[in-house]
Motif scaffolding. Sequence first.
Motif, mmCIF file in Angstrom:
data_model
loop_
_atom_site.group_PDB
_atom_site.id
_atom_site.type_symbol
_atom_site.label_atom_id
_atom_site.label_comp_id
_atom_site.label_asym_id
_atom_site.label_seq_id
_atom_site.Cartn_x
_atom_site.Cartn_y
_atom_site.Cartn_z
ATOM 1 N N VAL B 5 27.647 38.464 -36.208
ATOM 2 C CA VAL B 5 27.640 38.141 -34.790
ATOM 3 C C VAL B 5 28.891 37.334 -34.471
ATOM 4 C CG1 VAL B 5 26.409 36.964 -32.955
ATOM 5 C CG2 VAL B 5 25.153 38.122 -34.782
ATOM 6 N N LEU B 32 22.437 36.484 -30.776
ATOM 7 C CA LEU B 32 22.303 37.778 -31.459
ATOM 8 C C LEU B 32 21.704 38.818 -30.511
ATOM 9 C CD1 LEU B 32 22.368 39.593 -33.945
ATOM 10 C CD2 LEU B 32 20.164 38.604 -34.633
ATOM 11 N N ALA B 33 20.652 38.419 -29.788
ATOM 12 C CA ALA B 33 20.017 39.359 -28.857
ATOM 13 C C ALA B 33 21.010 39.814 -27.787
ATOM 14 C CB ALA B 33 18.785 38.716 -28.214
ATOM 15 N N ILE B 36 23.403 42.336 -29.119
ATOM 16 C CA ILE B 36 22.795 43.659 -29.331
ATOM 17 C C ILE B 36 22.533 44.352 -27.991
ATOM 18 C CG2 ILE B 36 20.715 44.802 -30.198
ATOM 19 C CD1 ILE B 36 20.706 42.760 -32.500
ATOM 20 N N ILE B 37 22.217 43.568 -26.956
ATOM 21 C CA ILE B 37 22.069 44.156 -25.617
ATOM 22 C C ILE B 37 23.417 44.736 -25.176
ATOM 23 C CG2 ILE B 37 21.689 43.601 -23.172
ATOM 24 C CD1 ILE B 37 19.564 41.530 -24.204
ATOM 25 N N PRO B 40 24.171 48.101 -28.427
ATOM 26 C CA PRO B 40 22.930 48.376 -29.162
ATOM 27 C C PRO B 40 23.146 48.765 -30.624
ATOM 28 C CG PRO B 40 22.823 49.330 -26.971
ATOM 29 C CD PRO B 40 24.237 48.826 -27.141
ATOM 30 N N GLY B 43 22.333 46.392 -33.397
ATOM 31 C CA GLY B 43 20.970 46.135 -33.872
ATOM 32 C C GLY B 43 20.702 46.748 -35.233
ATOM 33 N N ALA B 44 21.555 47.690 -35.623
ATOM 34 C CA ALA B 44 21.355 48.378 -36.905
ATOM 35 C C ALA B 44 21.829 47.491 -38.045
ATOM 36 C CB ALA B 44 22.117 49.701 -36.906
ATOM 37 N N THR B 45 20.916 47.113 -38.907
ATOM 38 C CA THR B 45 21.273 46.259 -40.035
ATOM 39 C C THR B 45 20.886 46.937 -41.339
ATOM 40 O OG1 THR B 45 19.153 45.083 -39.978
ATOM 41 C CG2 THR B 45 20.969 44.131 -38.707
ATOM 42 N N ASN B 46 21.534 46.516 -42.400
ATOM 43 C CA ASN B 46 21.269 47.056 -43.723
ATOM 44 C C ASN B 46 21.097 45.889 -44.681
ATOM 45 O OD1 ASN B 46 22.739 48.041 -46.524
ATOM 46 N ND2 ASN B 46 21.436 49.596 -45.615
#
Lengths: 185, 185
Positions: B5, B32-33, B36-37, B40, B43-46
């Motif tokens: 972030v 963080l939110a 991601i807004i 988008p 929002g994909a994390t590994n």
Amino acid sequence: MTTTVTTTVTRDATPDVTVALNDVDLEAVGTLASAIIDDPARGATNWNASVRWAGGFRSHATIREFEPIQSDEPHGLGGTDVAPNPVEQLLAALGNCLVVGYAANASARGIELRDLRIELGGDLDLHTFLGLRQGNAGFESITATVQIDSDATAEELAELHAKVTTTSPVGHTLARAVPVTIELA
Amino acid sequence: MTTTVTTTVTRDATPDVTVALNDVDLEAVGTLASAIIDDPARGATNWNASVRWAGGFRSHATIREFEPIQSDEPHGLGGTDVAPNPVEQLLAALGNCLVVGYAANASARGIELRDLRIELGGDLDLHTFLGLRQGNAGFESITATVQIDSDATAEELAELHAKVTTTSPVGHTLARAVPVTIELA
């Protein structure tokens, strides 16, 4: 584990020398299997953990008498990053479970393992966890890549692999929809 | 976590004093939110773990730079019982995950938590793991019982609980059938 194995194994006065291939105690596994064959109800086991919040996103999980498993979130997710987070712990549990499966079944087949390593990864979209949309908050997929160092043939390893993947407790728990009940006391 | 972030939070010269309710860094979660807004895809994390066999049924799982999570099986299952076993670790991961959900959502709702404990249990039949029959080697069911010490009303706690259970990453991973791929390298 509530199941206690009390079946007595009769030993000769001069017992066979058992080579513990891969340092696996196959006799204990065999004793447990025999006990469950004799009384199938003994296959039913119950496992537990107690988790306590430690402020912020930190917590620890106590299992029996062992040192608690610490948990936190990375800074980017609002944590203080002092420990692996829960979804990482879940991947660890899968890898540790697969190890037991490979070690047990390799030993039962007479396959000596020199080394065994498993790399695990999982994709997870944060939208649901963060309340940005409804849907799946969990892993979309999980992959485990297994490296085995052994003199076994490719065919033997493929058979071992097939056996492990169809009998893995954590693998099945993840791959199947398990009834999860979460209730307020 | 591969998502980093980098959104800059603009601060006033005299920033508001933020009381970190429950010691939760809601600003980080909000940042963080927002990121991601805005994008988008972020929002994909590994997430990852590396597991290495340590002989017998022992192994350890390494996650980032943290002390590895040790694993073993009880004596009755053929292990040397030096650490929690994988299915116990899985329950721990669920409890630790629920803690994050309660702490995050309580803080977002202005609910102060004095204490939060979660007792977890799961039933598992050993027949499949031991190769005595085909079927489900995993947990048949999992239960988590949550105790919250707070001045919040029963209605507020029920709403909090509903929010947490519908947004739990580990809870959803267990309750849903996740595609799990296990392959030999």
